[in-house]
Design an enzyme around this catalytic site. Structure first.
Site, PDB file in Angstrom:
ATOM      1  N   ARG A   1      -6.757 -28.529  21.970  1.00 50.55           N
ATOM      2  CA  ARG A   1      -6.418 -29.878  21.540  1.00 50.55           C
ATOM      3  C   ARG A   1      -6.789 -30.162  20.089  1.00 50.55           C
ATOM      4  NH1 ARG A   1     -10.663 -31.545  24.747  1.00 50.55           N
ATOM      5  NH2 ARG A   1      -9.813 -29.911  26.059  1.00 50.55           N
TER       6      ARG A   1
ATOM      7  N   ALA B   1      -9.202 -28.740  17.301  1.00 49.73           N
ATOM      8  CA  ALA B   1      -8.995 -27.297  17.111  1.00 49.73           C
ATOM      9  C   ALA B   1      -9.954 -26.502  18.008  1.00 49.73           C
ATOM     10  CB  ALA B   1      -9.130 -26.905  15.651  1.00 49.73           C
ATOM     11  N   HIS B   2      -9.939 -26.825  19.285  1.00 49.50           N
ATOM     12  CA  HIS B   2     -10.725 -26.069  20.244  1.00 49.50           C
ATOM     13  C   HIS B   2     -10.191 -26.330  21.662  1.00 49.50           C
ATOM     14  CE1 HIS B   2     -12.940 -29.989  20.088  1.00 49.50           C
ATOM     15  NE2 HIS B   2     -12.819 -29.839  21.394  1.00 49.50           N
ATOM     16  N   ALA B   3     -10.661 -25.533  22.591  1.00 49.78           N
ATOM     17  CA  ALA B   3     -10.429 -25.773  24.024  1.00 49.78           C
ATOM     18  C   ALA B   3     -11.782 -25.691  24.713  1.00 49.78           C
ATOM     19  CB  ALA B   3      -9.477 -24.723  24.588  1.00 49.78           C
TER      20      ALA B   3
END
Ligand code: T46
Length: 133
Positions: A96, A49-51
């Site tokens: 992702r 839960a981040h980029a």
């Protein structure tokens, strides 16, 4: 989106198993400054839960099976890493998630830079704003 699944160089020896390897700048298109790995994860747990703004990474799974779900703000794609001789190159600006399909799978990452929380985008709306900046 340019995530790319690559074959890692693998040397198999009869009755002795296989050895896979990759070299910075030769087999993957960036220098490696950091290796980390995620382990001890139960089945069906989702992390991520981040980029990343700048970080380039090679993800590989030497044991087990992990699904990588990617989103560049326009397209979504997913890849299952369940073969120690495969690696997934992820370029910056890809949101992702990683879903553990098999308990205790090990997810390894070779990264182009040192840990920097400032390189993370952990809010999806902020991610969309960032890619459209
Ligand atoms: C990624 C995916 C595939 C550190 O202190 N140093 C480090 O080098 C890393 C990678 C993380 N951390 C700390 C930051 C958090 O307090 O470890 C904690 C867990 O990190 P995070 O919640 O970001 O873990 P994941 O599994 O969601 O993401 C990790 C990587 O952080 C990230 O770069 O792309 O694996």
């Amino acid at each position: 989106m340019y995530p790319k699944l690559i074959d890692l160089k693998t040397v198999s020896t009869p009755n002795l198993g296989s050895l896979s390897f990759f070299e910075a700048n030769h087999d993957i298109p960036f220098p490696i400054k950091r290796i980390y790995y995620i382990h001890g994860v139960a089945k069906n747990i989702q992390r991520g839960a981040h980029a990343h703004k700048q970080l380039k990474q090679l993800l590989f799974c030497p044991y087990g099976s992990v699904k990588i779900l990617m989103d560049d703000g326009h397209y979504k794609a997913d890849v299952i890493l369940d073969d120690p001789s495969k690696g997934l190159i992820i370029t910056p600006c890809v949101w992702r998630d990683m879903l553990w399909l098999v308990e205790n799978s090990v997810l390894c990452v070779a990264a182009s830079d040192y840990y920097d929380e400032g390189d993370y985008i952990r809010d999806y709306n902020e991610f969309i704003t960032w890619i459209n900046r």
